[in-house]
Scaffold this motif. Structure first.
Motif, PDB file in Angstrom:
ATOM      1  N   ASP A 193       0.882  -1.153   0.000  1.00 52.47           N
ATOM      2  CA  ASP A 193       0.000   0.000   0.000  1.00 52.47           C
ATOM      3  C   ASP A 193       0.924   1.207   0.000  1.00 52.47           C
ATOM      4  O   ASP A 193       1.434   1.623   1.040  1.00 52.47           O
ATOM      5  N   SER A 194       1.170   1.793  -1.175  1.00 53.60           N
ATOM      6  CA  SER A 194       2.222   2.799  -1.285  1.00 53.60           C
ATOM      7  C   SER A 194       1.909   4.094  -0.533  1.00 53.60           C
ATOM      8  O   SER A 194       2.819   4.649   0.103  1.00 53.60           O
ATOM      9  N   PRO A 195       0.683   4.629  -0.543  1.00 49.28           N
ATOM     10  CA  PRO A 195       0.452   5.816   0.283  1.00 49.28           C
ATOM     11  C   PRO A 195       0.629   5.534   1.780  1.00 49.28           C
ATOM     12  O   PRO A 195       1.121   6.403   2.519  1.00 49.28           O
ATOM     13  N   GLU A 196       0.250   4.345   2.229  1.00 44.74           N
ATOM     14  CA  GLU A 196       0.495   4.010   3.634  1.00 44.74           C
ATOM     15  C   GLU A 196       1.996   3.976   3.913  1.00 44.74           C
ATOM     16  O   GLU A 196       2.448   4.426   4.966  1.00 44.74           O
ATOM     17  N   LEU A 197       2.787   3.449   2.967  1.00 36.12           N
ATOM     18  CA  LEU A 197       4.245   3.474   3.126  1.00 36.12           C
ATOM     19  C   LEU A 197       4.723   4.911   3.303  1.00 36.12           C
ATOM     20  O   LEU A 197       5.580   5.191   4.148  1.00 36.12           O
ATOM     21  N   GLY A 198       4.181   5.834   2.521  1.00 33.65           N
ATOM     22  CA  GLY A 198       4.556   7.232   2.681  1.00 33.65           C
ATOM     23  C   GLY A 198       4.279   7.740   4.081  1.00 33.65           C
ATOM     24  O   GLY A 198       5.115   8.433   4.686  1.00 33.65           O
TER      25      GLY A 198
END
Length: 262
Positions: A193-198
């Motif tokens: 989940d790339s936005p969560e990684l951010g």
């Protein structure tokens, strides 16, 4: 007449992830209320904007052939063409929805290095314009990588490194310096989940460096006040991700009539 010759979304068209931007915060990078990772093609976005904002533009979208929503760009058989000058490959593009959230802060996302959008770091700050004082380096890659690896974030790992930022006309953050950085290893793009990684990265930097890291400067690209306040309060990023779900469900329903591919 507006004609869009559609192209694949390079990171697939299934996932819709991240906070939906707040109304009233529209700007050049946030035309209307969509999540950080919207999962649409350019043609679908054009249809979505035209319909949801009731623009009434004379729009024609020439659709793709033989593309399915689950396909990342490397499944198309097409040659890679940089969608932006600092997106050199599919790995960087997959990580973009995470690292773009750092772009307006005092941290480098690798512009001017060999690995833009595959790492982040910081060097010696610029001199204060008023005092002329240059602060010390504050980013310590070992500590940041360890804190992120301890979170066991699905799909990625973190390795401390150093990397040189070019001294050229672009004057990217920390240009001319060799900086400490954390490289992101993309191990399972489907699990990520790339936005969560951010938000995980932003939260760790805020926790480790509460006075040096400029978390409040994320708002231009984050565009979601509740998410910023949650990070400032030290809430768990996984709980922050769960808070996005009601707005994401509404977005998925709203985008459905404008989708062209299954």
């Amino acid at each position: 007449q507006i004609v869009v010759l559609d192209r694949p979304n390079p990171i697939g068209g299934v996932a819709a992830q991240g906070p939906v931007s707040d109304a009233g915060l529209e700007n050049y990078t946030d035309y209307t209320q969509v999540p950080v990772r919207h999962g649409m093609t350019l043609g679908e976005l054009a249809r979505f904007y035209n319909g949801s904002k009731k623009l009434g533009a004379p729009l024609t979208v020439v659709p793709l052939q033989n593309w399915s929503r689950a396909a990342f760009y490397d499944a198309t058989g097409m040659a890679w063409v940089n969608p932006s000058p600092n997106l050199h490959n599919l790995t960087a593009t997959t990580l973009l929805p995470a690292l773009t959230l750092l772009e307006t802060t005092n941290v480098s996302v690798g512009r001017g290095t060999e690995l833009p959008f595959e790492l982040f770091g910081a060097g010696v700050p610029a001199k204060d314009a008023k005092t002329g004082v240059q602060g010390p380096a504050w980013f310590h890659a070992d500590a940041v990588a360890a804190a992120l690896n301890a979170r066991h974030i699905p799909g990625v790992s973190f390795t401390p490194t150093t990397i040189a930022v070019a001294e050229d006309k672009d004057h990217y953050p920390f240009h001319g310096q060799t900086i400490e950085a954390v490289r992101i290893g993309l191990e399972d793009r489907e699990a990520l989940d790339s936005p969560e990684l951010g938000v995980e990265i932003l939260s760790v930097l805020h926790r480790l460096y509460p006075t040096q890291f400029q978390l409040d400067r994320t708002m231009r690209l984050l565009a979601n006040e509740a998410t910023l306040k949650a990070m400032q309060a030290g809430e768990d990023p996984r709980a922050i991700r769960e808070s996005w779900e009601p707005a994401l469900q509404r977005f998925r329903t709203e985008r459905e009539p404008y989708l062209l591919y299954r």
